[in-house]
Design an enzyme around this catalytic site. Sequence first.
Site, PDB file in Angstrom:
ATOM      1  N   GLY A 180      27.510 -49.269  22.297  1.00  0.00           N
ATOM      2  CA  GLY A 180      26.332 -48.500  21.891  1.00  0.00           C
ATOM      3  C   GLY A 180      25.930 -48.597  20.431  1.00  0.00           C
ATOM      4  N   LYS A 189      18.888 -48.202  10.541  1.00  0.00           N
ATOM      5  CA  LYS A 189      18.363 -47.553  11.752  1.00  0.00           C
ATOM      6  C   LYS A 189      19.485 -47.307  12.768  1.00  0.00           C
ATOM      7  CE  LYS A 189      14.283 -48.966  13.386  1.00  0.00           C
ATOM      8  NZ  LYS A 189      13.183 -49.530  14.236  1.00  0.00           N
ATOM      9  N   THR A 190      20.242 -48.360  13.076  1.00  0.00           N
ATOM     10  CA  THR A 190      21.300 -48.191  14.080  1.00  0.00           C
ATOM     11  C   THR A 190      22.472 -47.382  13.510  1.00  0.00           C
ATOM     12  OG1 THR A 190      22.175 -50.354  13.456  1.00  0.00           O
ATOM     13  CG2 THR A 190      20.746 -50.279  15.386  1.00  0.00           C
ATOM     14  N   GLU A 212      33.812 -43.225  13.587  1.00  0.00           N
ATOM     15  CA  GLU A 212      34.676 -42.039  13.626  1.00  0.00           C
ATOM     16  C   GLU A 212      34.229 -40.971  12.625  1.00  0.00           C
ATOM     17  OE1 GLU A 212      36.655 -42.831  16.146  1.00  0.00           O
ATOM     18  OE2 GLU A 212      36.191 -44.959  15.963  1.00  0.00           O
TER      19      GLU A 212
END
Lengths: 208, 743
Positions: free
Chosen positions: B478, B638-639, B710
Amino acid sequence: MSIESDKPAGHDEARRTFLKQSSLLTAFTMVPGPVLQAATYELDEKVAAAFEKVPLRLEVNGVKHKLSVEPRTTLLDLLRENLNLTGTKKGCDYGQCGACTVHVDGQRVNSCLSFAVMHEGKKITTIEGLTNGDKLHPMQEAFVKHDGFQCGYCTPGQIMSAVACVREGHAGSEGEIREYMSGNICRCGAYSNIVAAIQEVKNGGQKV
Amino acid sequence: MKEQAQNKQIGAPMDRVDGRLKVTGGAKYSAEYELPNMAYAVLVGSTITKGRLTGIDTKAAEKAPGVLAVITHFNSPKVPGFDTAGKDPSQPATVGGPLKIFKDDKIRYNDQPIAVVVADSWERARFAARLVKGQYAPEKHKTNLEANASEAFLPTAAKKNPKHPMNDYQRGQVDAYKTGAIKLESEYVIPTEVHHPMELQAITAHWEAPDRLTLYDKTQGTLATRRDFAKEWNLPEENVKVIATFVGGAFGNALHSWPHESAAIIAAKVVNRPVKLMLTREQMFTNVGYRPYTWQKLGMSATADGKITAITHESVGQTSTYEEFTESTLAQTRMMYQSPNVTTRYRLASLDVCSPIWMRGPGEATGAFALESAMDEMAHLLNLDPLEFRLRNYTEQDPEKNKPWSTKFLKECYQLGAERVGWNKRQLKPGSLRDGEWLIGYGMGVGTFGAHRGAATVGAQLRPDGTVLLQCATTDIGPGTGTVMTQIAAETLGLDPKKIRFELGNSSFPKAGTQGGSSTVNSVGPATQEACLALKEKLRTLAGAAFASAKKEDVTLTDGYLALSGSPTTRVAYADLIKQGGDKAVTVEAKPGPEGQKYSMYSFSVHFAEVRVHELTGEVRVSKLVSCADAGTIINEKTAGNQMKGGAVGGIGMALMEAAHIDDRFGRYVTKDFADYHVPVHADSPDVQVAFVNQPDPHVNALGTKGIGEIAIIGVAPAIANAIFNATGKRIRELPITPDKLI
């Protein structure tokens, strides 16, 4: 309803017993020859199988389908397993996550919570049907632009829901969008970006 | 230089390369491959928690329409590797091992698979699965951690190896906080939390030949999965192919091989057809791991002027009876603050449950809830602003390893976040701010995670159409791995990103580690960069005299030609290079250097929350959430921003709603779906604000990245808990903070 009929196994047995008996009685005229023969030879499971399917006519993404489905088949499983339209996702099978959202006659529906046979003669639109040829729907464009996803698994459901949300007139504000999109879970947590995408489409005034 | 700037791809907010596939339904996940003659498998779970399976009635299921096989411990084919797995000396020493499905009659946890039913459709397999009845000799089970905490033990791996990180840690005096001038001692509990990616765990297993297996599997590591199942079936690794092109989220639960995967492979063997198996949402609670229920105690002492003098942090986490699962719950406490005395003790309690598995921010997110809550408690005791208290105990070098940080820009994060959330509005006295019936509070929590890097290999190939194909066995669950690798390649080659294709999620591609521990960009990023440099160098050597004397950095790939920047007429067509073998792939492995010996390498984050708590109903709304990260170079804002937002949303779930409950009388989960196990929905999420310091770390890799996944969640739950304290004066030390705890 009797107590016995609540037990799936008992109910099933009763149905097959009925099939066997009816094959010797009035059902002669209704039952196809080979099925009758099978029943006579106590091949009751095969008989049951033949009776488990029912005819269904559906229009999916503009394509008319004449199908034969088990009544217990959900619209979701029909799309994914029988029609190979795997864009519609299975995330819970209980109508709690929205990944399976499709449009049935223009309304957003959790396809996992509805049996395929309930949609006789209806028009289904899935994520695959939202694209116009090669051209993405404005909502699809906006999801790409605003990065309204990460893993992509809830995305088809989010987009189908988002299109309906705008059409329903429930995209008036950020708060309203969040409320009316809350049936679609994104575990990756791309909510802010999804809302931004919906707002852009709503405010852009394009036809959705 | 100008041209360089135009080719700047690293840092650009590029749209995802697989965005179109994801928004059109074209992305195929592991249960979506169409294979001829597909069969469907459904698991049947044990209804007891511990004991033996004495018999199993499969007659009705076998007779049900469409059923192809019902496989149980009593009739399962022998899985050859079940007898040898774990004995491979090349594998690191582990204690215990994954459950071996259908190998014996032992029941180790409730809903442990006792049978797999295979039929020609989902409906038929599902129906028949309900007809299978197990017979059991039950034994007394244990599923409650606190009731069994007295039996907690030091992990065996630590007992065997005094250098193992799970050993007790000591700097300065043992438990020195007890004699401190100003001290606190608090206990914290986090419940079992379940990853619950939206994609249900699914696998399609296909024996293409008796000794050749293809798996379309939901996994974070195609090579780890290949190794596990090659070993189970005593096959050479190259005979097993694992495909995970798209993974519908995982958050850690696909870091391990699970019994359902073995079941599908056995089933495919038995029926000699491809078999598809997808878990139900209930089975996602019971068979694919979780963040373990953990009890913690934290003692801290400080001087009146706000210097920490001692911390003792103890934790007991749950594990299963057949596998010792450990995580770094106490790691942050050893290195985050400048305390001369620190004691940590990590223990496990074995319960009759499925093994846990790392869940996003593994261990550290659990530990940070205790540490960062305690920091807030101490600041309150000292009547200090919690941000000021943290600054007074800021570490300029790693106090655990006594090494310099590779980079640390946490102060900059504090400043960015405090401004954005409006920290100056925070009042020292809890319960001071309100808006009608809503009490308003502000809280903060800090997160850190090691900037891990492993070896990775990437293959790069110039194609006849002038595009460059890159391949790597890494996965993308993802975060956008393919997208950022495309950007890295585009910048390195000077080529338009549209001309680059980065393929991943296939065990046949060049090797990479598992996507976990925020390590993918740190590891695969430099491999991509080096593979592209090697490709360029190879083409340069083929391109003749004009290029031989050119500077390497001036060589670029353009549309159709290898070119030299600053010399527009010097160019060679790809077709000419390909004639000389220019289309042969170059494969480069990139490994971490010795920098890790010299420096302590960590990513850092801070999260600031503004909450509104309804004084009558105890409803909590997170009205603002600001996450700031020092994660080195940001390849794609953005990601990366999206990933940070997602972690923050996960933290809202951890803080306010997520808890999987077992009814200890039966050892069975009573939370079975999203109606019982609440995860944040749109209405629970504010517009999360993200800021990056975006300073490269020159020591982790040449790109300067440190990792994001994380730290996006570590520290969020305590930020919210601390904000709730600031709003209400109520200190809640047991997650989730549901309304009943506030009224």
